[in-house]
Design a protein around this motif. Structure first.
Motif, PDB file in Angstrom:
ATOM      1  N   UNK A 184      -1.856  20.985 -36.676  1.00 13.84           N
ATOM      2  CA  UNK A 184      -2.814  21.068 -37.781  1.00 13.84           C
ATOM      3  C   UNK A 184      -2.469  20.023 -38.834  1.00 13.84           C
TER       4      UNK A 184
ATOM      5  N   UNK B 141      -7.403  20.282 -42.043  1.00 13.28           N
ATOM      6  CA  UNK B 141      -8.096  20.259 -40.754  1.00 13.28           C
ATOM      7  C   UNK B 141      -7.876  21.554 -39.993  1.00 13.28           C
ATOM      8  N   UNK B 142      -8.660  21.730 -38.953  1.00 10.29           N
ATOM      9  CA  UNK B 142      -8.430  22.841 -38.054  1.00 10.29           C
ATOM     10  C   UNK B 142      -7.318  22.506 -37.079  1.00 10.29           C
ATOM     11  N   UNK B 143      -7.046  23.429 -36.196  1.00  9.49           N
ATOM     12  CA  UNK B 143      -5.977  23.235 -35.226  1.00  9.49           C
ATOM     13  C   UNK B 143      -6.505  22.487 -34.010  1.00  9.49           C
TER      14      UNK B 143
END
Lengths: 113, 114
Positions: A38, A42-44
């Motif tokens: 991550x 941001x997302x994973x």
């Protein structure tokens, strides 16, 4: 229920140095194991996964991980770290029947110039 | 594909207000997950859907939280009334195969409840 432990909250390495992030899991059968990254805000993103077969798995961005059943571990490694690898890394364990994927607390990686 | 799309990216609201978070999964993905991320508790699964049907909502903290998926391309997570302890980043993720495969995460909705 399955669980996952990441013993290191924060790790600092120099650019170009090798990296190993630790992950231990608790699960009765062979779990589905994952490493996600991550970046800030941001997302994973999935780095790699292990379901069965070869215990050394290759992922994106030059990362690899080794599943060791005897140690209940799934450590993430990279031979030479780049400044762009600075991020938070999450180990996750899933069980095929219930879709309850458990994430570790994460390890924050800082890369020194 | 545009990936998983979440809105709003940031939400600041006052205690007691209703909050609705939205998610558009990747087309063709049958599974949709809602996670909450906090410093104290890390990533927690709140609820997941399979083919628009809620399968497991045991992670939903309390009755103030509700989630719906009226069709394959849209889901909402609602908090009513909101409380300061609900402040967190809420992630939506979709997958074609559930957690036996990769979850594709959105960029998250950062909620601050004052």
């Amino acid at each position: 229920a399955q669980s996952v432990t990441q013993p290191d909250i924060h790790i600092t390495v120099s650019e170009g140095a090798s990296l190993e992030l630790r992950c231990n899991y608790s699960y009765g059968a062979t779990p589905y194991l994952f490493w996600y990254v991550q970046s800030p805000g941001q997302g994973l993103q999935l780095l790699l996964k292990y379901f069965s077969g070869d215990t050394l798995v290759q992922g994106i961005k030059g990362f690899e991980a080794e599943f060791k059943r005897s140690q209940s571990s799934f450590n993430l490694r990279k031979p030479s770290v780049h400044w762009s690898d600075a991020a938070e890394y999450f180990c996750a364990v899933g069980e095929g029947n219930n879709n309850d994927m458990r994430f570790g607390a994460g390890t924050r990686l800082t890369v020194k110039p | 594909d545009a990936g998983v799309i979440q809105s709003p990216r940031h939400e600041v609201t006052e205690m007691g207000q209703e909050v609705t978070l939205r998610c558009k999964p990747i087309s063709g993905h049958d599974y949709l997950f809602w996670y909450r991320q906090t410093m104290m508790r890390g990533l927690e699964l709140l609820i997941y859907f399979n083919n628009n049907v809620p399968i497991d909502d045991s992670g939903m903290p309390e009755d103030r939280f509700s989630a719906k998926m009226p069709n394959a391309s849209f889901s909402t997570l609602k908090i009513q009334p909101s409380e300061p302890r609900d402040s967190a980043v809420y992630f939506c993720a979709s997958s074609p195969t559930g957690t036996t495969g990769e979850l594709f995460f959105g960029e998250g909705s950062r909620l601050t409840v004052l």
